[in-house]
Each structure stands twice: as structure tokens, then as C-alpha cells.
Scaffold this motif. Sequence first.
Motif, mmCIF file in Angstrom:
data_model
loop_
_atom_site.group_PDB
_atom_site.id
_atom_site.type_symbol
_atom_site.label_atom_id
_atom_site.label_comp_id
_atom_site.label_asym_id
_atom_site.label_seq_id
_atom_site.Cartn_x
_atom_site.Cartn_y
_atom_site.Cartn_z
ATOM 1 N N ILE A 44 -1.033 18.282 -64.340
ATOM 2 C CA ILE A 44 -0.612 17.563 -63.139
ATOM 3 C C ILE A 44 0.210 16.353 -63.577
ATOM 4 N N ALA A 45 1.400 16.209 -63.017
ATOM 5 C CA ALA A 45 2.278 15.109 -63.397
ATOM 6 C C ALA A 45 1.685 13.771 -62.962
ATOM 7 N N ALA A 46 1.753 12.806 -63.854
ATOM 8 C CA ALA A 46 1.233 11.467 -63.535
ATOM 9 C C ALA A 46 1.902 10.906 -62.288
ATOM 10 N N ASP A 47 3.193 11.169 -62.140
ATOM 11 C CA ASP A 47 3.904 10.670 -60.957
ATOM 12 C C ASP A 47 3.282 11.196 -59.672
ATOM 13 N N ALA A 48 2.891 12.474 -59.662
ATOM 14 C CA ALA A 48 2.288 13.062 -58.461
ATOM 15 C C ALA A 48 0.973 12.375 -58.132
ATOM 16 N N VAL A 49 0.200 12.052 -59.154
ATOM 17 C CA VAL A 49 -1.104 11.409 -58.937
ATOM 18 C C VAL A 49 -0.924 10.006 -58.371
ATOM 19 N N ILE A 50 -0.047 9.231 -58.981
ATOM 20 C CA ILE A 50 0.072 7.831 -58.549
ATOM 21 C C ILE A 50 0.839 7.694 -57.235
ATOM 22 N N TYR A 55 -4.824 15.429 -53.221
ATOM 23 C CA TYR A 55 -5.351 16.778 -53.007
ATOM 24 C C TYR A 55 -5.270 17.605 -54.288
ATOM 25 N N LEU A 56 -4.350 17.233 -55.182
ATOM 26 C CA LEU A 56 -4.217 17.939 -56.444
ATOM 27 C C LEU A 56 -5.424 17.710 -57.354
ATOM 28 N N LEU A 57 -6.157 16.626 -57.111
ATOM 29 C CA LEU A 57 -7.278 16.250 -57.971
ATOM 30 C C LEU A 57 -8.627 16.689 -57.430
ATOM 31 N N GLU A 58 -8.666 17.149 -56.196
ATOM 32 C CA GLU A 58 -9.952 17.458 -55.573
ATOM 33 C C GLU A 58 -10.615 18.657 -56.243
ATOM 34 N N PHE A 59 -11.915 18.557 -56.411
ATOM 35 C CA PHE A 59 -12.664 19.668 -56.992
ATOM 36 C C PHE A 59 -14.083 19.660 -56.443
ATOM 37 N N HIS A 60 -14.817 20.743 -56.705
ATOM 38 C CA HIS A 60 -16.203 20.869 -56.295
ATOM 39 C C HIS A 60 -17.110 20.577 -57.489
ATOM 40 N N ASP A 61 -18.271 20.051 -57.224
ATOM 41 C CA ASP A 61 -19.163 19.632 -58.303
ATOM 42 C C ASP A 61 -19.476 20.760 -59.276
ATOM 43 N N GLU A 62 -19.540 21.995 -58.765
ATOM 44 C CA GLU A 62 -19.901 23.100 -59.656
ATOM 45 C C GLU A 62 -18.836 23.379 -60.711
ATOM 46 N N LEU A 64 -17.644 21.197 -62.782
ATOM 47 C CA LEU A 64 -17.902 20.365 -63.957
ATOM 48 C C LEU A 64 -18.731 21.134 -64.983
ATOM 49 N N PRO A 65 -18.547 20.857 -66.308
ATOM 50 C CA PRO A 65 -17.611 19.885 -66.862
ATOM 51 C C PRO A 65 -16.164 20.370 -66.766
ATOM 52 N N CYS A 66 -15.280 19.438 -66.457
ATOM 53 C CA CYS A 66 -13.880 19.784 -66.228
ATOM 54 C C CYS A 66 -12.983 18.647 -66.691
ATOM 55 N N VAL A 67 -11.892 19.009 -67.326
ATOM 56 C CA VAL A 67 -10.928 18.049 -67.862
ATOM 57 C C VAL A 67 -9.693 18.001 -66.970
ATOM 58 N N LEU A 68 -9.248 16.814 -66.655
ATOM 59 C CA LEU A 68 -7.980 16.627 -65.946
ATOM 60 C C LEU A 68 -6.871 16.519 -66.982
ATOM 61 N N GLN A 69 -5.907 17.454 -66.934
ATOM 62 C CA GLN A 69 -4.762 17.357 -67.836
ATOM 63 C C GLN A 69 -3.590 16.717 -67.117
ATOM 64 N N LEU A 70 -3.050 15.680 -67.728
ATOM 65 C CA LEU A 70 -1.925 14.947 -67.161
ATOM 66 C C LEU A 70 -0.663 15.177 -67.980
ATOM 67 N N GLY A 71 0.474 15.175 -67.296
ATOM 68 C CA GLY A 71 1.772 15.233 -67.946
ATOM 69 C C GLY A 71 2.552 13.970 -67.638
ATOM 70 N N GLY A 72 3.237 13.458 -68.622
ATOM 71 C CA GLY A 72 4.026 12.255 -68.426
ATOM 72 C C GLY A 72 4.400 11.647 -69.759
ATOM 73 N N SER A 73 5.253 10.635 -69.714
ATOM 74 C CA SER A 73 5.663 9.960 -70.947
ATOM 75 C C SER A 73 5.695 8.446 -70.789
ATOM 76 N N ASP A 74 5.336 7.957 -69.608
ATOM 77 C CA ASP A 74 5.302 6.518 -69.355
ATOM 78 C C ASP A 74 3.861 6.045 -69.482
ATOM 79 N N ASN A 94 -6.957 14.594 -70.401
ATOM 80 C CA ASN A 94 -6.184 15.165 -71.501
ATOM 81 C C ASN A 94 -4.697 14.923 -71.285
ATOM 82 N N LEU A 95 -4.011 14.567 -72.353
ATOM 83 C CA LEU A 95 -2.557 14.398 -72.319
ATOM 84 C C LEU A 95 -1.886 15.656 -72.833
ATOM 85 N N ASN A 96 -0.994 16.233 -72.031
ATOM 86 C CA ASN A 96 -0.240 17.407 -72.442
ATOM 87 C C ASN A 96 0.944 16.956 -73.296
#
Length: 337
Positions: A44-50, A55-62, A64-74, A94-96
Motif C-alpha cells: 500500500i502506497a504511503a501516499d494513499a495512507v496519509i 479503507y485500505l488498512l481495515e482488517f478483521h481480528d482473525e 492477525l498476526p499480519c504485517v502492513l507492507q508500505l511502498g514509498g521513498s519519502d 514492512n518496507l517494500n
Amino acid sequence: MQKQFELSGAMRFSVAPMVDVTDSVFRRLARLFSKKSMLYTEMIAADAVIHGKNYLLEFHDEELPCVLQLGGSDPKKLAAAAKIGAGFGYTEINLNAGCPSDKVQSGNFGAVLMKTPDLIADCVKAMQDAVSVPVTVKTRIGVDEDDSVDFTLKLVETIAATGCRHVILHARKAWLNGLSPKENRTIPPLDYERVYLVKSAFPNLRITINGGITTIDAVKDQLKRVDGVMLGRAIIDNPFILSKVDSEIFGSIEPMPSREELLYKAVDLAAKIKAEGIPVHHLMRHLLGLFNSCPGARLYRRYLSEHMTQLGAGPDVLIKAYKSMTDARKQEGNYGN
């Protein structure tokens, strides 16, 4: 002072982040197969998150464990996105630094970052300062002409100097020009020995290997040399592999579910996501390979492919696809009597 993070034991086996695959629906399905594997979001691009696309980040408790991978260079944007992601409750960030797609390259992140290891370090440090969960890096062993052992060791050394304790290495180089993302997963030759060398050079760094591993036996062999193994396309081709992970990799004493048991669990999940307003094909597309190598699998796949996208399709599509396969088996049995 560098932060000391507690890394999850789930890193022994993880399902790779895959664009247009590892969304929340996929992860909910994956949890029916394995309770202990580490799961990842899509990149998921950092720009989209900020910019508020939460909605791109929403998840259900089940999930987990789960890693959020971010893309960006800033570094500042990545730090802000990591903080938002950690607030959602992800296990790690995680940084891609290894995706070679044109879209990612145009944003100056992914595998392009490998050409500037110091920038990777700046990004990791900024993310670490922003969150209290582990920050990890997924990258490759080389990029374009930067493909020597010395380059790989220097890249990992630069990342490790930030205090990052876990690096996921796809055991192939990336070609930024001339190869598609799909070709970059198959054409550059695998070099597992390079990854083992990295582990030997950095014994205190957790190293996960990725690329070309397709069976649980192969996972076990890799775990003799590295700390973790990540599978991607092999899970798409044969999701039943995941059902073996908890017992064979994590030592769970729970009985391994059969393909049929998993199918009926997926039927229940299909009913849930349909009630949430999500078309069932978002789930069923990940089940096309469930019966691969089984008699009648082709009939199951064909029925599922033809019916899961129809208007009003529901959980019964899975049952009927399964029945088309089992009926064919019975007929073949009758012919043999």
C-alpha cells in the motif's frame, strides 16, 4: 538508542504480499487454513495512507498476526503512514524495497530503492521512530548491474545498521527495464546460496528467504539455513499447502483439515462476506486451486470459474462446484464395476 523489538514467531512461515491478491478477503480465507502463519497486506502506497484512504488498512481480528507492507521513498511520509498503520493494530510494518513493477518505479520506490541503500536506511529509521512495533524490509539480492555478493552484503549491512532485525530476501535480482513483474519472478536465476551467505555474515539478523519454494518439504529444508520462509504464488496455485503449515512447521497438535473440510469452512465465510456486500468471487477466486492434483479437479475449477462471477452468486456455487467433481468421480467408479 536503537529500539529493541520483539519479532513474532510467526515469521518462520509467511505468505508473501501480492498485489491484487493478499487483501482482507484473502487473509480471512488463509486463516481457515493456517492460524499461525504470518500474513501480509498488499503493498500500500504511503501516499494513499496519509491521504485518508483508511479503507485500505481495515482488517478483521482473525487476520492477525499480519504485517502492513508500505511502498514509498519519502521518510517523512513513510513514518506518517507507519504510525497510522500501527494505530490500526498491525503486528509489524514492512518496507517494500524489491517490487520491480513500472508503476512502483514511476513512484521511485520498490526495487528502485536498492540503488540508494542509504535512502532505505533513512526510511527505516524514520518509520522506527514513529512506531513501537517492528519495522522490517523486503528486498532482493540485486538490481540491474548491481548484482555482486559485495553489493548484497553492503545492502543488508546498511539496513541492519538502523537496528532493523528482520530482512526478507527474494533470492533473485530485479531487472528494472526489459522484464515484466511476472518475468522478474521467473527469469532472473535463483541464488539461494547468496541468501545463506547473508545469514552467515549477519548471524544476529533474522533472514527470511523468498522465491521458487513450492512445497512444505522445501520449506523445512530452507529452515535449516535461514530463520523464515515466505511463499507467494505457490499458495495461489495450491492453497492446500497452507493447511499443512501449522502442524509441520509450527508443531501444532491440531488435526490437519481435509480439502473438503476447508471447502465447507469457506462456504461459511462466503456467506459472511456476501452479507457484508462483498461479491463472493473475491473469495472464490482464491479457491480455484484447492483440489489441484485431485481426480475431477478440472470440473471443479471450470464450474467455479463459470459461475462465481454471475449476478447473485452465493455460497452454493462452491458446493455445486464440489458436487460436479464428486459426481464425476462416482460415475468413473461405476464405469469400472
